[in-house]
Enzyme design. Structure first.
Site, PDB file in Angstrom:
ATOM      1  N   SER A 119      32.232  35.635  -3.304  1.00 46.80           N
ATOM      2  CA  SER A 119      32.193  34.561  -2.327  1.00 46.80           C
ATOM      3  C   SER A 119      33.538  33.876  -2.170  1.00 46.80           C
ATOM      4  O   SER A 119      33.717  33.068  -1.255  1.00 46.80           O
ATOM      5  CB  SER A 119      31.142  33.519  -2.740  1.00 46.80           C
ATOM      6  OG  SER A 119      31.418  33.037  -4.043  1.00 46.80           O
ATOM      7  N   HIS A 140      30.123  40.137   2.012  1.00 42.65           N
ATOM      8  CA  HIS A 140      29.570  38.959   1.348  1.00 42.65           C
ATOM      9  C   HIS A 140      28.243  38.544   1.967  1.00 42.65           C
ATOM     10  O   HIS A 140      28.195  37.969   3.057  1.00 42.65           O
ATOM     11  CB  HIS A 140      30.569  37.794   1.414  1.00 42.65           C
ATOM     12  CG  HIS A 140      30.064  36.535   0.790  1.00 42.65           C
ATOM     13  ND1 HIS A 140      30.364  35.289   1.285  1.00 42.65           N
ATOM     14  CD2 HIS A 140      29.272  36.338  -0.295  1.00 42.65           C
ATOM     15  CE1 HIS A 140      29.777  34.374   0.539  1.00 42.65           C
ATOM     16  NE2 HIS A 140      29.104  34.990  -0.416  1.00 42.65           N
ATOM     17  N   GLU A 152      29.616  37.996   5.715  1.00 46.56           N
ATOM     18  CA  GLU A 152      31.056  37.909   5.946  1.00 46.56           C
ATOM     19  C   GLU A 152      31.693  39.237   5.534  1.00 46.56           C
ATOM     20  O   GLU A 152      31.583  39.652   4.383  1.00 46.56           O
ATOM     21  CB  GLU A 152      31.676  36.776   5.132  1.00 46.56           C
ATOM     22  CG  GLU A 152      31.291  35.395   5.625  1.00 46.56           C
ATOM     23  CD  GLU A 152      31.869  34.281   4.774  1.00 46.56           C
ATOM     24  OE1 GLU A 152      32.250  33.245   5.342  1.00 46.56           O
ATOM     25  OE2 GLU A 152      31.926  34.436   3.538  1.00 46.56           O
ATOM     26  N   ASN A 190      32.254  29.193   2.641  1.00 46.99           N
ATOM     27  CA  ASN A 190      32.505  28.402   1.433  1.00 46.99           C
ATOM     28  C   ASN A 190      33.723  27.501   1.562  1.00 46.99           C
ATOM     29  O   ASN A 190      33.789  26.437   0.944  1.00 46.99           O
ATOM     30  CB  ASN A 190      32.650  29.327   0.217  1.00 46.99           C
ATOM     31  CG  ASN A 190      31.308  29.871  -0.225  1.00 46.99           C
ATOM     32  OD1 ASN A 190      30.264  29.351   0.159  1.00 46.99           O
ATOM     33  ND2 ASN A 190      31.320  30.930  -1.007  1.00 46.99           N
TER      34      ASN A 190
END
Length: 284
Positions: A119, A140, A152, A190
């Site tokens: 991540s 991801h 992602e 994130n």
């Protein structure tokens, strides 16, 4: 390249979730854990998740049984040899992942794509542990992988267009929406999400509001499905601290430095749902 057989490495929730998402959509899956006992436990958890999908009316029994039959749980890393794509989902530790990518490069076919579910960590560092940096990327998934629609696809400087196209096609075939992002700590989600979560803990530590009120405010005021503390518990506080540390290491932005309360809770093994207690208590 056409991806038909997918290897998943990792014995956690994300590993089994990615395996389920792939199997339900027709991919053959080799699910690898370090021991056969944990591999079998992952398979049992995957089957329980499929049963829940049947109970909710999202799968019929035949589709459930076919998906389960496509998954092979193993402990031997060599069982990944015939996979077209291998996704690692082990602990968020760069040294551990680098060693694993070196091993995967040794055992997997030369034309196989090696991907990481990290991540936050730099994908290029993993790519350079292999003799095929052009065939390494990030894929991801988000937790819970069978449900969350976003993936992602992370492009390190070394990745070929063919590799990124194949990764996107795989995500789409799993019923997901892929977004392409450069190899930068935190990627998209994130990088935006964790300063918010970190600042929510800062508000709590400063006594601005009670935890339950902060969660209620963000749900009611912003329309979020859950508040920041419930989300931190779902992600895992140890994982959250690791993500914040990686973000801070790259950007040196104070918003990314984990609030001391988070570190203290991790030290006390109050990790969230995975340990039974975090900001909330899940033991009853």
């Amino acid at each position: 390249m056409a991806i038909q057989r997918v290897g998943i490495v990792g014995s956690g929730i994300m590993g089994s979730g990615i395996a389920e998402a792939a199997a339900v959509h027709g991919f053959e899956v080799v699910l690898r854990s370090r021991s056969q006992a944990t591999a079998d436990a992952m398979m049992a958890g995957l089957e329980k998740s499929l049963d829940r999908q049947v109970a909710k009316g999202k799968l019929d029994q035949q589709a459930r049984d076919e998906a389960a039959s496509r998954v092979q749980a193993v402990s031997d890393l060599g069982a990944l040899r015939d996979c077209d794509l291998v996704i690692e989902s082990v602990v968020e530790d760069l040294a551990v992942k680098k060693h694993l990518f070196s091993e995967l490069d040794r055992v997997c076919r030369d034309d196989a794509i090696l991907a990481t579910n990290t991540s936050t960590l730099p994908v290029v560092d993993l790519a350079m542990e292999t003799g095929r940096p052009d065939r390494v990327c990030g894929i991801h998934f988000f937790n819970p992988a069978p449900v969350m629609s976003l993936v992602e696809v992370v492009r390190p400087l070394t990745a070929s267009d063919e590799t990124i196209a194949a990764a996107k096609a795989f995500a789409e075939a799993c019923g997901k929406q892929p977004v392409e992002v450069k190899d930068r700590a935190g990627f998209i989600v994130n990088a935006l999400l964790f300063p918010y979560l970190n600042n929510a803990v800062r508000l709590l530590e400063q006594g601005v509001a009670a935890m339950e009120d902060i969660d209620a405010a963000m749900k009611g005021g912003c329309g979020f499905p859950m508040g920041p503390f419930a989300l931190l518990d779902l992600v895992g506080l140890d994982t959250s601290v690791a993500i914040l540390d990686a973000l801070y290491q790259e950007h040196r932005d104070p918003n990314y430095a984990p609030v001391p309360l988070l570190r203290r809770m991790v030290a006390a093994e109050l990790l969230g749902r995975k340990s039974g207690r975090g900001f909330y208590d899940y033991r009853s």
